[in-house]
Every structure is written in C-alpha cells, then in structure tokens.
Design a protein around this motif. Sequence first.
Motif, PDB file in Angstrom:
ATOM      1  N   LYS B 312       3.747 -11.611  -0.175  1.00 10.66           N
ATOM      2  CA  LYS B 312       4.852 -12.039   0.644  1.00 10.66           C
ATOM      3  C   LYS B 312       4.506 -12.828   1.837  1.00 10.66           C
ATOM      4  O   LYS B 312       3.197 -13.078   1.924  1.00 10.66           O
ATOM      5  CB  LYS B 312       5.544 -10.749   1.250  1.00 10.66           C
ATOM      6  N   HIS B 313       5.448 -13.549   2.500  1.00  6.57           N
ATOM      7  CA  HIS B 313       5.088 -14.595   3.446  1.00  6.57           C
ATOM      8  C   HIS B 313       4.108 -14.292   4.364  1.00  6.57           C
ATOM      9  O   HIS B 313       3.109 -15.173   4.425  1.00  6.57           O
ATOM     10  CB  HIS B 313       6.499 -14.882   4.046  1.00  6.57           C
ATOM     11  N   PHE B 314       4.060 -13.373   5.122  1.00 12.98           N
ATOM     12  CA  PHE B 314       3.202 -13.123   6.079  1.00 12.98           C
ATOM     13  C   PHE B 314       1.644 -12.725   5.420  1.00 12.98           C
ATOM     14  O   PHE B 314       0.742 -13.065   6.087  1.00 12.98           O
ATOM     15  CB  PHE B 314       3.545 -11.951   7.217  1.00 12.98           C
ATOM     16  N   HIS B 382       3.809  -8.982  14.154  1.00 18.26           N
ATOM     17  CA  HIS B 382       4.479  -8.699  12.688  1.00 18.26           C
ATOM     18  C   HIS B 382       4.138  -7.483  11.811  1.00 18.26           C
ATOM     19  O   HIS B 382       3.188  -7.739  11.042  1.00 18.26           O
ATOM     20  CB  HIS B 382       4.356 -10.102  11.758  1.00 18.26           C
ATOM     21  N   PRO B 383       4.283  -6.314  12.380  1.00 19.95           N
ATOM     22  CA  PRO B 383       3.803  -5.272  11.639  1.00 19.95           C
ATOM     23  C   PRO B 383       4.286  -5.199  10.027  1.00 19.95           C
ATOM     24  O   PRO B 383       5.489  -5.604   9.910  1.00 19.95           O
ATOM     25  CB  PRO B 383       4.148  -4.072  12.252  1.00 19.95           C
ATOM     26  N   PRO B 384       3.531  -5.028   9.195  1.00 22.95           N
ATOM     27  CA  PRO B 384       3.765  -5.119   7.839  1.00 22.95           C
ATOM     28  C   PRO B 384       5.017  -4.186   7.593  1.00 22.95           C
ATOM     29  O   PRO B 384       4.980  -3.006   8.002  1.00 22.95           O
ATOM     30  CB  PRO B 384       2.698  -4.780   7.114  1.00 22.95           C
ATOM     31  N   GLY B 385       5.911  -4.641   6.575  1.00 28.96           N
ATOM     32  CA  GLY B 385       7.282  -3.656   6.212  1.00 28.96           C
ATOM     33  C   GLY B 385       7.148  -3.321   4.640  1.00 28.96           C
ATOM     34  O   GLY B 385       5.829  -3.639   4.046  1.00 28.96           O
ATOM     35  N   THR B 386       8.014  -3.114   4.259  1.00 26.15           N
ATOM     36  CA  THR B 386       8.295  -2.697   2.681  1.00 26.15           C
ATOM     37  C   THR B 386       7.558  -3.828   1.900  1.00 26.15           C
ATOM     38  O   THR B 386       8.029  -4.898   1.994  1.00 26.15           O
ATOM     39  CB  THR B 386       9.664  -2.297   2.406  1.00 26.15           C
ATOM     40  N   GLY B 387       6.661  -3.557   0.830  1.00 28.44           N
ATOM     41  CA  GLY B 387       6.249  -4.414   0.111  1.00 28.44           C
ATOM     42  C   GLY B 387       5.304  -5.707   0.599  1.00 28.44           C
ATOM     43  O   GLY B 387       4.760  -6.679  -0.042  1.00 28.44           O
ATOM     44  N   GLU B 388       4.822  -5.254   1.930  1.00 30.97           N
ATOM     45  CA  GLU B 388       3.935  -6.359   2.495  1.00 30.97           C
ATOM     46  C   GLU B 388       2.550  -5.829   2.730  1.00 30.97           C
ATOM     47  O   GLU B 388       2.301  -4.695   2.949  1.00 30.97           O
ATOM     48  CB  GLU B 388       4.448  -6.751   3.857  1.00 30.97           C
ATOM     49  N   ALA B 389       1.496  -6.818   2.354  1.00 29.77           N
ATOM     50  CA  ALA B 389       0.196  -6.300   2.494  1.00 29.77           C
ATOM     51  C   ALA B 389      -0.772  -6.975   3.685  1.00 29.77           C
ATOM     52  O   ALA B 389      -1.876  -6.739   3.706  1.00 29.77           O
ATOM     53  CB  ALA B 389      -0.550  -6.813   0.973  1.00 29.77           C
ATOM     54  N   HIS B 396      -2.539   0.008  10.477  1.00 27.09           N
ATOM     55  CA  HIS B 396      -1.234  -0.016   9.613  1.00 27.09           C
ATOM     56  C   HIS B 396      -1.265   0.854   8.536  1.00 27.09           C
ATOM     57  O   HIS B 396      -0.344   1.357   8.032  1.00 27.09           O
ATOM     58  CB  HIS B 396      -0.712  -1.367   9.178  1.00 27.09           C
TER      59      HIS B 396
END
Lengths: 512, 508
Positions: B312-314, B382-389, B396
């Motif tokens: 994902k983006h980040f 930007h702490p990672p959310g659902t689906g982010e690595a 985290h």
Amino acid sequence: MSDHSDHDPAEELPDAPPTKPEIQDSSDDESSGSFAAKRGELKSSPPPTDSKKDIKAIFDSDDDFGSDVDLDADMAAITVDAPDVKPDIKPSSSSSNSDPEEMLAFYKRLFPWRTLFQWLNHSPVPTHDFGHREFAFTLQNDVYLRYQSFATFEMLRKDVIRLNPSRFEIGPVYSANPRDRKTLRKAAFKPISKELVFDIDLTDYDDVRTCCDKANICKKCWQFITVAIKIMDVALREDLGFKHIMWIYSGRRGAHAWVCDKRARTMDDQKRRAVAAYLEVVRGNDKSGKRVNLRRPLHPHLSRSLDVLIENFGQEVLRDQDPWRKEEDAERLLELLQDKTLAAELRKQWTSDPGRSSKQKWDDINSTASKTNSNTLNALKLKSAKEDIIFEYLYPRLDAEVSKHLNHLLKSPFVVHPGTGRVCVPIDHENPENFDPLTVPTVRQLLKEIDEWEAAHKEDAPMSEEEKVPDVDKTSLKPYADYFRRFVQGVMKEEMKEVKVKRERGADAMEF
Amino acid sequence: MYRQDQQKKPRLADARKRHFGGAAAFKPIEYPFRLNFYTTPPTAEVTLEEFEQWAIDRLRVLAEIESCLYRNKTPDELKATLNPLLKKYLHIESNSAHSTQLFEQRQKDHYSHFILRLAFARSEELRKRFSKAETILFKHRFDSDDGLERSEFITSLGLDWELVSPDERNQLAKPLLAAAGGKKLDEAYFKVDWERVTDLVQSRQVLLKGGKAYVPSSQYSSLVVAEFTSRLDKALELTARALPRLDEDDRLIPILNHLSHGFAAPEYNPSSDTTILSGAPITAGAIDGLSQHFPACMLHLHRTLRSTKHLKHFGRLQYTLFLKGVGLSVEEALNFWRGAFSNMPADKFNKEYAYNVRHAYGMEGGRKNYRAKSCQQILLEHPPGTGEAHGCPYRHFSIDNLTVLLQKQMGVTDQAVLRGVKQDTEATKYHMACNRVFEYAHAAELKREKEKGQTFTTLTHPNEYMVRSWELKNPEAVGVAAVGGGAGTRRAGDKPVEVDMMGGGEMM
C-alpha cells in the motif's frame, strides 16, 4: 517550479514530460486498447469548446492548458500526501455504471450547484471562501486536474459541463486564488481553511466483517457505518461543540463527514490531529496483536460509546457477522481474552462441541470463567478484556490521514461514484439506521425518472417559466437535495449572524 | 521587540541598543521568578565574549534536547540527561535557594534565549526546531519548579482561564474523575476552549463538554506550556520579519550564523551517490540478495511485497526511499516495482504507480529530493493500519508476531537476544531492540572490527543499518578508511562551532 515570475504556459511546456495541447489527446502516448475504446466513447460526447470559443473561453482554456500541462506536477501533492486518492476503480466498471453522456445530463439538470456554492461560500454574495477554494477534477480518461477555482457557481457549472469529469473533489480555501499560485511566492500561497472531514470505509473492517469483502457491501455490513455515524456524531456535537455536521454516503462502501462550523474550518493540522486521535480507538493491523488497549476507568467519551456499541453488538456482530464460528477464527477471540487458562478451557470445550455460534461462544466465556479456577483471572480484568473486544469489533474505524490535514481533498457531495453510478447523497444524522445504501438512486435511474415524469405530464398545459417544475423535483433525489439545502441554510444563517454582529460593532465604532 | 519607527531614528553606533529596543532609558530588568516567559527583551549591555559564550552554553542544552528526541528517549531518560547538563551550563535556582547568584543565573538564561532567537528566526525550519527545544526546556523547568514559586509565577502571567464553579465541579464529578483516570477530584478545574490543550485532548486526559476542556489543576503545566509555545512562536515570527531590517555591523552576524549552523540535527544522511555499496551500480535483480542486510522494517516490507505482489501507499513510499538511499537508480527502481507487482498489467502499473516512484526520486511534481525515512520518522509518522506493512516492527508488531519475524526471517535464535528485544520494546526503546538484533547478527564481524580498534555508534537510520551491515559482511570491498564512518556518514557539511554539538549524541 514556483519561481516562474510570470504565468506563461509556453514557458512551462518543457517542464512537463508529455506536452499536449488538448486534454482529449492526453492519452496519445498510451496506445493501449482500452484507451482507444475510451476515446471512442468520448467522441460520442459533446465536442470540446473549440467550436464555440469566445474571448472569455479562450482565456479560460488558456488557464486550463497551464493546469493540464503541469498536471503531473499537481499530482505530486496528491499521490504523496493524499494516499486515499489512489484510483481504485477499474476502467471497465467506470464505463458500465456511469456513462459520460449520463454524467453530462446529470450535471446539467440535477446537480445542486447553487446549494453547493452557498455551502462553501457561507454567504449569498460571492466571497473568497468560494473563489479561493480548490476544486480537483478527475476526467473521464482518468486525467486529474488540481487547483481549479471559480468565482461563482455559474463558472464552476460551466467548466464542469465543458470537461464532464467523472467526479470532482473539494480542497481547502487558499490565501490566494489557486489559479495564481505560480505567480506567487510559496509563503503567499497557503491553505487557510477547510471543513474538518472524516472518512469511514468498510474496507477497514475487512478483518471483522464476514459477509462481504473489498468493494462489496450489503445491508449487514452497512450496520458498521451506521454505528460509526451514531458514535462520531454525538462526540463531535457534545464533546467538541460542533453544530453543523453533514454525513455523506461516499457512493460505494463508506461515509464522509463534513464538519462545517467556522471553528472547525479554521483548525490547523495540529488541532485536526488532536481530534482524530481523540476519536481513534482501534489502532494497528493484524500484526499488532490486541488492537484496543484502553485504560480504566473509561474516558466519558468511551463509556458513552460503549453503551451504543453494546446495544448493537449482539445483533450486528454476533448474529450478522458471526465472526468466531469457525475454529480457526475463534482463536482470535481466545487470544484477545488475554488469559491462557481460560482460553485453554474454552478451546477444549469448543473442540468437543464444534459448530457453536459466535453468540454461544461469547456467552460461554462468562459461564466457563465462573467455573474455571484460575489465579490469574479476575472478574474485572475479564470484563475489561470483553469490552476491549467489543471496541475492536464495532467502534468506528477512521481513515485518520484524511482528517489530519488541512489540505486534504475529499470527493464532493452529490457527485456520482464512477463504479456504482450512485449519487453521494446526505445521510440524516438523526436517523442513520434508516439509510440504505443499496436504494440510493443511480444517475441512470434518476434520468429515467425525469423521462417518466415528463411522459406522465405530457398532457398538462405548458407552464410559464416560474411555474416550471425543477428537474430535481421530478426524481427521487429531491429529499436528499432538500436535506442538503436545509443544512446549508443552517450554516449560512449562523455565519451571517456573525457578520451582522461584526458590522454592528463596526458601525458603533464609526460613531465615535 | 522591533518597531518600524526605529528605522527613522538616527542610526546609533551601538548595534545592541538598536536590537534590544529603540528607546534610550530602560528600567533594569528584575527576575522575580526562576521561570521566564521571555516577553521583555534584554536591555543591559553585555560583552561580545559573554554574548557568544552564553549562546553557546544554551545551545549545548538545546542540541542535547534535540538529540534525545531524535533517539526517542523517554521523559525520565530526558530528565536524567538534562539535569547535569543544565547544572553545568544553564543553572538557575529558585528563590528558596537564597543564592547570591540568582540575578546572574537568570540574566544569562534570559539573554541567551534572546540571542538564540536572533540566530534561529531566519528560517521556518529553524524556528520550528528552536521553539520545540525551548518548549521542552521550559516544561522541564516548570515540572521541577518549587510549588509555591510556580503558582506565583502562573498568577503573574495573568491568563484568562475560567474557573469551574464548585457546583458544576460536583455535578460533573463522575465524568471528571473518569476522564482524568484518578480517584480523587482535583481542587480546582479550569474551563478552556479545547483547542488550547490539544495534547490533553489527543490523549483523552480531559473531559470535553460543549467544546470546552475541563483541565484539572494538576494539568496546569499543559496549559502553561501551550501558552509558552504559542507566545514564542508568535514572537519568532515577528523577529523573523524584523531580521532583514536589522542592519548590523559585522560583529554579531557572523556569530549568529555560526550559532544556527551549530544546531544541526544529529541525523544520518544517506548518500545520494548511486554507487555507494561496492562501486558498482545496484540493479533490481540484486535486491533479493541484498535483503539479508535489511533491518526488520525493510525486510518485512520486502517479504510482504514478494508474497502479496503489492504494497500500500505508505509501504511503497517507505521502501522506495530506502532503496533509493541504498543506491538504486530510478530506472532500476521502476524495473524493480514493475517486476514486483507481477499480478498487475504493465499499463496499469505505468498509469498508476510509475508516477509515484519517479516522484519519490524528485523527478515529478514539486521535484523535491526526498530523503530516506529515518527511524524517528518511521516510528512517529503514519502508524500502519489494516493491510499496511510499513512502520517499525519493533514498535508496531505485537511481541508474539515480532518474535516470529525475528526467528523465521532474521534468524535470531538466541533466547537471550529475544528476551532483550522484548524488554526493549516494552520500555519503548525500539532502536535499542533493533541495534541488539544488529549486534547479534554481526557479532563476529563487530568483534573483528573492535580488535582493529574501530568503534561503532548506535544506528538511527534504516539505511545506516543496511550500509553498515553490508560493509561488515564485505570488508574486502570497502576501503579501510571507509569503515566506521561508512559510506553514508553523519552530516559533515555543517561543521559544529567551537563546541562539539553532537558530543552528547554520539554516546548512548
């Protein structure tokens, strides 16, 4: 980039990789089949303004060349700072549910331009609140135009009809006209105000919803959004003291909130971050373990929210989603209980009696706990763990990045979602449970309703201009448009009150 | 402190007089309190030597504060580091100490603050950093202040806070208690617009009602500190605007320039050279092989990319900038990502993702040359959310998932190391955990280098980790001189002034 002292499009040309004089041709270098097909479609839509250029139009389009040429430059902010604007809609689906011709008819006949203007302008007379506001268009060929601005709603309407974008977004009000940004020093062109916005999207619930995934939704999982609206709305009003909050269906699988109070609009990023953090409870992802760890006693906002969550947890989560029926899924529940003895006991029980529903398993926790003799377990700890689980499964999940930045763009209300063809209509915050996303009208349906109405009233005597029924009143969009108008009147009334007070004070001062 | 009408006055020979106000006669300033909001500029004369020495002393303190922030130190650690430093360089005692030095101490504090204001008002970034460091210094002193003197100080500020009436306080007893998480009601509560205490709102430590925050007297500090920051920020803006009009002789400007250069952030600066590792360019195909040198955050991104064929983006941003810092050229980066998104048609990649990669290389849009993200950025943004690595696994991930990652992917089998990592992460010392894993994975090499007399500092940047790791494992490819300093050295361009500003930062 920004040191161009004069705004000469010709000079900017070398800056941008593919130089194109016409928007329609911008897909030239990508000669793939799908594009050819799309351009074919485009040709069937009304021709671009070339044919009817008056002096004004030449100036207008001149400006647009500038924007088109540095389109890539403009994307920068979006692609890096605004991760939510990834084009996630497949071209094929976009053509199936929102045909460019239908879109054009929608913009011409149904879109509530005047109300939109009043909403953003906060006054019947055009001000900088509207004139310096950024609009961003996504054209039918996925070209993205940022930094558009308009002095009046007629000009906005005209340009939308000319470009026929598949959707458009609303950004902040800047300290100067966004179209002049190249002629200004960096410091002189800054975002100064925008509504506080929230974005809730069902994809963020994918690890807890079992009925659908990705872009799909049904009535069951929409309940997550309904609960989210209830909780957020009351917190924004009672805690933070905001009054003018509008909820908008995002067209597919989520909802946006626009907080329009002046106090909210002028908040800087730090304040926005604070609000987002205040409201955010579920953090991290599947790698973070237990995602909700709240301290006790619960903060008043959380204990109030918990009451709402408990009310809905039995139906919405346990019955509708049934998230722990499968043995491997129940492991998640056992992990979250944070007690190894109890978990082992429950695991044993559920293995011997497979197929127990989530509701039964949830009840088993208490009954087993009372029987289990464990020194680590106490009633208070278990209660907290269970409450945290309820929060993890049902508390609103925000896409916080959207709320944290003053300069973030968000899709305008009443535009059409290109994938579903549904209109982004308001949701009544007092009765969010009455809202059904699957019955929201699509453009195609609305245009059909107009035709039907006109067929039914063909026999009527021709009406004068004043008596003529507006197109929107012939369709099922009417209640939504009315709601929007009432909301905007509320915003304007408050704003005008302030202006009046200021003016009176000013007048007093003049007398001395 | 600067007024426009000063310009109209005949120029005075003494520059300082022009700086510190135009009028001729001043009342000597008194310092009734240890704490100071620095609202009145200094007026007395100081020698050039004092001017410079005081400023440098204060700068040592501020630089150490920045360095502590950068290393993510806990408030207690910060306190422990600051106390001896303050005692040495910027000691101020409270009235109850009855010291004969009170005036001198407070004068030095006052003057040095204003000198540094001049030095740091010039750019937005410097202003921000100065204001942040000064705020922390103020908070540190406020918290350690004598109770009586503190309340007198607060009274002297004349702030417009609305006191909650006893009736309302009792009525709201339950929510007030729940909000503060305490057992007993505070003696007094103040009602202020919540915007003034964003830090308390953010952490849900105050009751909010109708747009007002109910701040208990035990949380005064938050209000006072917020007030300090907002006043300082405003004053710095004004100073910045007045700076160009400060037509100075050549005695002070060089000192001021000197000072602002000394305040360089102690950060690792990845080289933008594309051949930093072995002298040979890195290709897309080499990444898999190089990934053995990656820190946990990047390895997790790499493995996630390989298994899901997407990020994902980040995640893309964090990883692209890292690879760029390692020396991957933009062409190779495009090859790498196109190949990695193997489930995606090439035209979709070109349309939706290639732009992003080029943008990260400063070849699109604002053409900003983005630097690889430091540990601090990864930890805080930007702490990672659902689906982010993206993000930092030490921070985290839950400890169980982290242990699995370390065991399965990074080959950490030593229980003692894993236990150490667990302790570090529990104490929120994520960089320590990462350094621990680094030391374990390079134990033999580090020993060898140590025997050669090389010393190593703590890693604070994923690229530093990777480059150091590569150098240790490939000593034959690295010139002897490069070891230790590494290919990406700490920023050397800003030569610290007389003092070694990074002195404190290098130890740990």
